[in-house]
Design a protein around this motif. Structure first.
Motif, mmCIF file in Angstrom:
data_model
loop_
_atom_site.group_PDB
_atom_site.id
_atom_site.type_symbol
_atom_site.label_atom_id
_atom_site.label_comp_id
_atom_site.label_asym_id
_atom_site.label_seq_id
_atom_site.Cartn_x
_atom_site.Cartn_y
_atom_site.Cartn_z
ATOM 1 N N ARG A 74 0.907 -1.248 0.186
ATOM 2 C CA ARG A 74 -0.015 0.460 0.025
ATOM 3 C C ARG A 74 1.324 1.486 -0.101
ATOM 4 O O ARG A 74 1.735 1.617 1.196
ATOM 5 N N THR A 119 -0.962 4.224 -1.578
ATOM 6 C CA THR A 119 -1.430 4.934 -1.224
ATOM 7 C C THR A 119 -1.023 6.509 -0.812
ATOM 8 O O THR A 119 -0.559 6.537 -0.059
ATOM 9 N N GLU A 170 -2.183 -1.091 -3.707
ATOM 10 C CA GLU A 170 -2.989 0.064 -3.554
ATOM 11 C C GLU A 170 -1.752 1.363 -4.264
ATOM 12 O O GLU A 170 -0.493 1.236 -3.162
ATOM 13 N N TYR A 217 -3.219 4.211 -4.699
ATOM 14 C CA TYR A 217 -4.145 5.065 -5.052
ATOM 15 C C TYR A 217 -3.131 6.428 -5.065
ATOM 16 O O TYR A 217 -2.823 7.192 -3.900
ATOM 17 N N ASP A 241 -5.560 -1.330 -7.031
ATOM 18 C CA ASP A 241 -5.908 0.193 -6.989
ATOM 19 C C ASP A 241 -4.779 1.108 -7.793
ATOM 20 O O ASP A 241 -3.933 1.396 -6.918
#
Length: 451
Positions: free
Chosen positions: A81, A83, A105, A107, A129
């Motif tokens: 992650r 993000t 992720e 994002y 994502d």
């Protein structure tokens, strides 16, 4: 919260570390060399010292630079992650060589280039994502090999071209978000028949066209259907009435046409009755459903919703070519909060049954061909904060009780037969219309009363 940089200390004791979470800090500069350096590229030591890492979360910091190809050393990584940072550059094929990766992720960063076809090697991937980056080119057909995907988020990029037919292989898909791109083509029937588990479709702000397949009625788990600002055409298939769990329907700014039959709204059970739901708890956000890429027209203004209560309900069919009358059955949707039917060619009277929408907060029926009087039953809408009935052919006395005493002139402009507060036009009879509704003809400047 940690701000600035992490000071150097020995990480040699962390060789068996499996989880590393620095989410929601204000990290910038560098992470110590024992872990890596995120000012330019990720330092190689991050991948050599923490090879047993399974969970890496650097979300919501100020980290930057490209991803290092050495990320493949984290062969046990399941959850990555990054993000809401400032990472940039291309996603290298090396990311696709992490065999156990289940969640990726990225994002809200600045990644560029195409989504690499090698993404299809991540056959264990359940969440992808890539929203709010700068990806371009088309969606790779190899993405269809990731048949365990539950969440696919590609919104807010510069992707173009049609959806590859291989995406019909994503039979486990529950959440699809492709909005704010330049995607084209039709929504194939094969997609709809394969995506039977879908809960969320957000594909607004693209260039999709064609008719909405009647097979849409097969998606009985669907709660959120957002097709706004495309070039869809034709009538809404009657099978949409099978979507009993639907809570948010946005077909605005398209070329849909035809009437709105009563049956479309009779079976939207999630908008009709309040019932106990299984709570969707998020450990960061509480009992909310995250919709960070959803733009909704609320009370006349476009708003970006970052968090959405599970009880939120809305219907937006504005800016199409719908004709005929407003169905009386809309009045069954007792927990509907926002209704927008503006900028169509709807005619006839405003149904008095709209007074049954006891939770309604915003009602926009502007720029249609509605006639007759404003039903007094609408004064029962005590939660109504926004009303727009402008640019129609309405006549008679504007109701004065409850919320109606709070609305200004803008709610009624363009209706030459209306009278009473807040308009300057006085009514001949304070308790009734100036003239009968069926005895009025309009010109651009005058109101003519026929004997």
């Amino acid at each position: 919260m940690i701000a600035g940089t992490l000071e150097l200390f020995h990480f040699t004791a962390l060789l068996n570390l499996t989880t590393f979470n620095l989410k929601g800090n204000a990290l910038n500069g560098s992470i110590p060399a024992a872990l890596g350096n995120l000012t330019g590229q990720i330092h190689e030591s991050l991948f050599t010292n923490l090879v047993k890492l399974e969970y890496l979360n650097l979300t919501n910091n100020r980290l930057q630079g490209p991803l290092s190809p050495n990320i493949t050393n984290l062969s046990k990584l399941k959850d990555l992650r990054l993000t809401d940072n400032f990472f940039s550059g291309k996603i290298l094929d090396s990311v696709s060589l992490i065999p156990n990766l289940q969640l990726l992720e990225l994002y809200k960063n600045s990644f560029i280039g195409e989504i690499p076809p090698s993404i299809g090697l991540l056959t264990n991937l359940r969440t992808l994502d890539l929203r709010m980056n700068k990806f371009n080119s088309s969606i790779p057909r190899e993405l269809g090999l990731c048949n365990k995907l539950i969440y696919l988020g590609l919104s807010g990029n510069s992707l173009s071209g049609p959806l590859p037919p291989s995406l019909s292989n994503l039979g486990n898909l529950s959440d699809l978000r492709l909005s704010e791109n330049s995607l084209t083509g039709e929504i194939l029937t094969s997609f709809i028949t394969s995506w039977r588990k879908l809960n969320t479709i957000i594909i607004g702000d693209n260039e999709f066209s064609g008719k909405l397949p009647s097979e849409i009625g097969l998606l009985t788990n669907l709660e959120y259907l957002y097709l706004y600002n495309n070039s869809f055409s034709g009538s809404i298939p009657p099978e949409i009435g099978n979507l009993q769990n639907l809570k948010m329907l946005d077909l605005s700014i398209n070329n849909f046409s035809g009437s709105l039959p009563e049956r479309y709204f009779k079976n939207f059970r999630a908008m009709i009755e309040k019932k106990q739901r299984e709570e969707k708890y998020d450990d960061d956000n509480g009992y909310y459903l995250s919709f960070v890429d959803m733009i909704v027209t609320l009370k006349g203004q476009d708003q970006l919703l970052n968090m959405l209560l599970d009880t939120f309900t809305t219907i937006d069919l504005s800016s199409n070519r719908f004709s005929g009358r407003i169905p009386h059955s809309i009045g069954n949707l007792k927990i509907l909060k926002y209704l927008n039917l503006s900028h169509n060619s709807l005619a006839g009277h405003i149904p008095s049954t709209l007074g049954n929408l006891s939770d309604l907060e915003s009602l926009d029926l502007s720029t249609n061909k509605l006639d007759g009087e404003i039903p007094s039953e609408l004064t029962r809408l005590t939660f109504l904060a926004k009303l727009n009935l402008s640019m129609n052919n309405l006549v008679g006395h504007i109701p004065q009780s409850n919320q109606f005493s709070t609305f200004d002139n803008d709610s009624y402009i363009g209706n030459l037969g209306l009278c009473g507060f807040p308009l300057t036009r006085k009514c001949n009879d304070e308790n009734g219309p100036t003239v009968p509704a069926n005895d009025v003809k309009f010109t651009s400047k005058t109101l003519i009363v026929l004997e």
